[in-house]
Scaffold this motif. Structure first.
Motif, PDB file in Angstrom:
ATOM      1  N   PRO A   9      29.477  36.903  86.794  1.00 39.64           N
ATOM      2  CA  PRO A   9      30.046  37.676  87.686  1.00 39.64           C
ATOM      3  C   PRO A   9      29.835  37.422  89.453  1.00 39.64           C
ATOM      4  O   PRO A   9      28.452  37.210  90.060  1.00 39.64           O
ATOM      5  CB  PRO A   9      29.736  39.046  87.452  1.00 39.64           C
ATOM      6  N   GLY A  10      31.363  37.522  89.923  1.00 40.03           N
ATOM      7  CA  GLY A  10      31.484  36.586  91.478  1.00 40.03           C
ATOM      8  C   GLY A  10      30.766  35.357  91.352  1.00 40.03           C
ATOM      9  O   GLY A  10      31.374  34.734  90.017  1.00 40.03           O
ATOM     10  N   ASN A  11      30.038  35.204  91.454  1.00 37.26           N
ATOM     11  CA  ASN A  11      29.299  32.981  91.419  1.00 37.26           C
ATOM     12  C   ASN A  11      27.241  33.498  90.981  1.00 37.26           C
ATOM     13  O   ASN A  11      27.513  32.444  91.309  1.00 37.26           O
ATOM     14  CB  ASN A  11      29.422  32.686  92.897  1.00 37.26           C
ATOM     15  N   SER A  12      27.253  34.363  90.091  1.00 32.15           N
ATOM     16  CA  SER A  12      26.357  34.604  90.277  1.00 32.15           C
ATOM     17  C   SER A  12      25.401  33.769  89.052  1.00 32.15           C
ATOM     18  O   SER A  12      23.807  33.646  89.129  1.00 32.15           O
ATOM     19  CB  SER A  12      25.914  36.062  89.808  1.00 32.15           C
ATOM     20  N   GLN A  64      27.664  42.166  93.159  1.00 26.58           N
ATOM     21  CA  GLN A  64      26.457  41.087  93.247  1.00 26.58           C
ATOM     22  C   GLN A  64      27.332  41.590  95.119  1.00 26.58           C
ATOM     23  O   GLN A  64      25.748  40.917  96.021  1.00 26.58           O
ATOM     24  CB  GLN A  64      27.115  40.528  93.312  1.00 26.58           C
ATOM     25  N   ALA A  87      31.485  43.847  90.164  1.00 28.22           N
ATOM     26  CA  ALA A  87      30.292  43.205  89.272  1.00 28.22           C
ATOM     27  C   ALA A  87      28.561  43.907  90.319  1.00 28.22           C
ATOM     28  O   ALA A  87      27.734  44.447  89.703  1.00 28.22           O
ATOM     29  CB  ALA A  87      30.225  42.065  88.329  1.00 28.22           C
ATOM     30  N   GLN A 104      28.508  40.291  81.530  1.00 28.74           N
ATOM     31  CA  GLN A 104      29.038  41.036  82.745  1.00 28.74           C
ATOM     32  C   GLN A 104      28.665  41.767  83.752  1.00 28.74           C
ATOM     33  O   GLN A 104      28.609  41.721  84.300  1.00 28.74           O
ATOM     34  CB  GLN A 104      30.313  42.133  82.202  1.00 28.74           C
ATOM     35  N   GLU A 132      36.962  35.639  92.484  1.00 29.26           N
ATOM     36  CA  GLU A 132      35.476  35.345  92.371  1.00 29.26           C
ATOM     37  C   GLU A 132      34.782  36.791  93.401  1.00 29.26           C
ATOM     38  O   GLU A 132      33.762  37.587  92.682  1.00 29.26           O
ATOM     39  CB  GLU A 132      35.035  34.561  93.062  1.00 29.26           C
ATOM     40  N   ASN A 149      35.167  40.182  92.025  1.00 29.75           N
ATOM     41  CA  ASN A 149      34.677  40.541  90.955  1.00 29.75           C
ATOM     42  C   ASN A 149      33.252  40.630  91.508  1.00 29.75           C
ATOM     43  O   ASN A 149      32.584  41.048  90.771  1.00 29.75           O
ATOM     44  CB  ASN A 149      34.822  38.764  89.519  1.00 29.75           C
ATOM     45  N   ALA A 150      32.840  39.737  92.396  1.00 32.45           N
ATOM     46  CA  ALA A 150      31.451  39.777  92.446  1.00 32.45           C
ATOM     47  C   ALA A 150      31.348  41.581  93.559  1.00 32.45           C
ATOM     48  O   ALA A 150      30.040  42.325  93.493  1.00 32.45           O
ATOM     49  CB  ALA A 150      31.148  39.576  93.745  1.00 32.45           C
ATOM     50  N   LEU A 198      25.056  41.816  86.410  1.00 31.30           N
ATOM     51  CA  LEU A 198      24.188  40.683  86.803  1.00 31.30           C
ATOM     52  C   LEU A 198      22.948  40.768  86.298  1.00 31.30           C
ATOM     53  O   LEU A 198      22.394  40.007  86.311  1.00 31.30           O
ATOM     54  CB  LEU A 198      24.143  41.601  88.272  1.00 31.30           C
TER      55      LEU A 198
END
Lengths: 332, 422
Positions: A280-283, B402, B400, A191, B393, B396-397, A193
């Motif tokens: 997470p995100g598009n990481s 990001q 988290a 979860q 997306e 969520n970024a 980064l």
């Protein structure tokens, strides 16, 4: 008995004569036998050629065609709504985070996990090949145990590891928290980064390590024990033997294993998609997951095809290196 | 012997032809989990038993694969005769000629208590014609553990400001013994249910994800409004009212949420009726309430499943006969009792089975009456799933870390602008 050579039964051509012909540039005469052999050869190659055409050349060409069309999931059956030229590639390089995707694929998913697998794989192969393992009679058992993760389907492996890595109740976290390595409750491996690639890497390495170990172990077993005895007699220690005897002798196996592992990993979709869906995100988005997301989540088959063309070009480089290395190894 | 075999084969072939001439074989493809459609299968068995001429076979496909599977099959000239579709798919399938226009069938022989009785017609309409019959309706409701709320002395919240206050009150403990005030899916994965909660929040604040300005499609919020929305949901995570592991969970049916609600580690969640039923299998002392209201009032979301006829079907008349049966009151009262019908009369008159009756499901019953569909997003240049995925997306970024909340809002609106321009 003396064999009578006739026109129908010519004497065999000696290797020396073949070499002389080759060096002088003399071309062999194309007789009936040559033509017959050529036909037979072509027939033998034909099934493989058809398979390559049907299952690789045609899909790859069709994908290239789609990458230059305006096409969605809904219009794919009719070939899309028209030509857009390089527009999909322009979109790929201007609107998608392609640099991040390539970095994730090349560095985190491929370089890091292949490196860890090669180092750990070599260490485990050395242990399994050690004389003491054979003397104690635990060689077969330890090899069987070592191969077990490889028998677990990747989907099941991801599910198991998702539970293990859960914060609060995941066993992995609980053990590390109990010995004071992690704070109470552990951490969200997949979860956060900072740890998400470590989480994915653990799953990939755990599941795929046995293959590397098996291949390197096979390489180690081809080394004549007398060479180790000679090195020992010369006063070489473990490290000196490893770097001056073992590694040079299994170098071809190491190279082929590394290249194959790179190719299989670079293309991999299952581990990242099932573990994080690219988040997470598009990481953690990689090439394979991007192709799927663009095509089958966002229904943008055109962009998905353009990404697949890019992936195919990169894989072609790996494939060429692999073939060059393989032929070189065979020549050696 | 060869003659005997040939004769046997010939008789088999003839028999097969005769059978196919007498009995029409239909395939009905549905995408709910197998455990939730035992009642549907029983209804189909009853249909088969009472119809000599039609035999329906139900096939299952995972929701995530259902649309792609059908489009691929239909594109190749195949596919099931009757298919389950999500409300939001109808427009795309109709505009690409993959499902039949049902207006003639409806005019000749309308299902249920008449077509006007069906909810969600507008989202199943394409160019003024109905292409899919709304089958079941569902909505997300706030579900809660009655014991945990009673122990804390709080009632289910009425609006979004109260939601965060109640979640704060309900959060207690530490480590494995933590009770979290609100558990909701926060993943950026495709299909993440953060989409529904966000829409309810935005609608309640007078905004939307995208909007149609007289044919000109634009993002439905300013960057600041969107940043405030993301910050609102992120505050649950930052304050510890929501567990971190939900960052990778897209559905409230996940055991972390469903079982968490039952066991009390999640005091409140946001679930569909089917997800709530799963939680109630472990603990019956759970309740539901409509989702909170915003300054513009309570603006709830209605989703559901529709029934369509594949354009490739060779038996559309029989398929329509099956659709009329499967949407009847008898089916929802006697067999398919774990779903709400998308028919106003049945919602008020039908006697539902124990799965959906009584006080525990009050929140859903109240929500469906007020709920609205995503029809306002239909016709946008980008398909709804693509907009949905972009939102999940980016949220969520930000959750988290990001992206900052402001970056996520700005980048999401930029992406939406681009998608709506293409």
């Amino acid at each position: 008995m003396v064999t009578q050579h006739t026109a129908e039964h010519p004497p065999p051509i000696s290797r020396r004569r073949v070499v002389r012909r080759h060096r002088s540039g003399e071309r062999p005469r194309k007789g009936n036998l040559y033509r017959k052999n050529a036909r037979t050869g072509a027939l033998l190659v034909l099934p493989a050629l058809l398979v390559v055409l049907g299952f690789y050349i045609f899909p790859a060409t069709f994908n290239l065609f789609l990458s230059m069309r305006d096409v969605t999931v809904f219009t794919m059956h009719q070939g899309g709504d028209g030509w857009v030229g390089w527009n999909n590639f322009v979109r790929l390089f201007t609107t998608e985070n392609i640099a991040g995707i390539l970095w994730n694929t090349t560095f985190w998913l491929t370089f890091v996990t292949v490196l860890v697998r090669m180092v750990l794989g070599l260490a485990l192969a050395l242990v399994l090949n050690a004389t003491i393992m054979r003397r104690r009679g635990v060689g077969p058992l330890s090899r069987t145990l070592m191969i077990l993760p490889w028998t677990v389907p990747p989907v099941a492996a991801v599910l198991i590891w998702q539970f293990l890595l859960q914060p609060n109740y995941g066993a992995f976290n609980q053990v590390l928290a109990a010995i004071g390595v992690l704070p109470e409750g552990g951490i969200g491996w997949i979860q956060q980064l900072e740890t998400v690639w470590a989480g994915i890497g653990m799953i990939v390495v755990w599941r795929e390590l046995p293959l590397v170990v098996l291949m390197l172990l096979a390489g180690l077993q081809t080394i004549d024990p007398d060479i180790y005895d000679a090195a020992k007699a010369d006063g070489a220690g473990f490290m000196r033997t490893l770097f001056s005897v073992t590694l040079p002798m299994i170098k071809p196996v190491v190279v082929v294993t590394a290249l194959l592992t790179i190719i299989w990993t670079y293309n991999n979709f299952v581990y990242v998609w099932l573990t994080t869906r690219g988040g997470p995100g598009n990481s953690t988005q990689v090439l394979a997951t991007s192709i799927f997301k663009q095509g089958f989540v966002e229904y943008d088959i055109a962009l998905s095809s353009a990404t697949a063309v890019l992936g195919m070009l990169i894989m072609a480089v790996f494939a060429i290196v692999y073939f060059l290395k393989t032929f070189k190894v065979n020549d050696d | 012997m060869a003659v005997c075999v040939a004769l046997a084969l010939a008789s088999c072939t003839a028999q097969s032809d005769t059978t196919s001439a007498e009995t029409v074989e239909l395939t009905f493809q549905q995408f709910d989990p197998a455990a939730q459609v035992t009642g549907l299968q029983a209804a189909i068995d009853e249909f088969n038993a009472s119809h000599d001429r039609i035999r329906v076979t139900m096939s299952n496909v995972a929701f995530a694969d259902a649309l792609n599977t059908f489009v691929r099959e239909a594109g190749a000239g195949g596919g099931p005769d009757v298919l389950h579709t999500a409300f939001t798919w109808t427009g795309d399938l109709a505009s690409n000629g993959m499902i039949l226009n049902l207006e003639d069938y409806i005019a000749a022989d309308a299902p249920g208590a008449g077509i006007d009785d069906f909810l969600g017609q507008e989202i199943n309409t394409y160019e003024d014609s109905l292409y899919a019959i709304p089958f079941t309706a569902d909505s997300f409701a706030l579900t809660y553990n009655i014991d945990v709320l009673a122990a804390a002395g709080v009632a289910p919240p009425e609006d979004f400001d109260e939601l965060i206050e109640v979640a704060a009150t309900l959060t207690s403990g530490s480590g494995a013994d933590t009770t979290y005030g609100l558990c909701f899916p926060m993943a950026g994965a495709p299909g993440s249910e953060i989409w529904h909660l966000t829409n309810v929040y935005l609608w309640g604040h007078g905004a939307s994800v995208v909007r149609n300005d007289d044919g000109d499609w634009n993002p439905g919020t300013t960057d600041e409004q969107l940043a405030d929305t993301i910050a609102y949901f992120k505050s649950f995570l930052d304050n510890g009212y929501t567990p971190e592991n939900l960052l990778s969970i897209p559905l409230a049916g996940d055991p972390v949420v469903a079982e968490g609600l039952a066991q009390g580690s999640c005091a409140m969640t946001v679930q569909t009726p089917q997800q709530f039923t799963v939680s109630r299998e472990s603990n019956e002392n759970l309740g539901s309430a409509p989702l909170p209201a915003g300054p513009e009032g309570r603006q709830l979301q209605m989703g559901g499943r529709s029934l369509s006829i594949n354009t490739n079907s060779e038996h559309p008349d029989e398929a329509w006969e099956f659709i009329r049966y499967i949407t009847s009151q008898e089916v929802f009262e006697e067999y398919y009792t774990n779903q709400f019908p998308a028919q106003a009369t049945l919602l008020t008159e039908a006697t539902f089975g124990p799965e959906l009756s009584g006080e525990p499901y009050r929140g859903y019953a109240e929500s469906l009456v007020e709920a609205r569909t995503y029809v306002e997003y239909l016709g946008a240049p980008a398909p709804i799933p693509a907009i949905w995925n972009a939102l999940a997306e980016h949220f969520n970024a930000a959750f988290a870390g990001q992206l900052s909340v402001e970056e996520a809002a700005q980048q999401l609106n930029s992406q939406l602008e681009q998608m709506l321009t293409d």
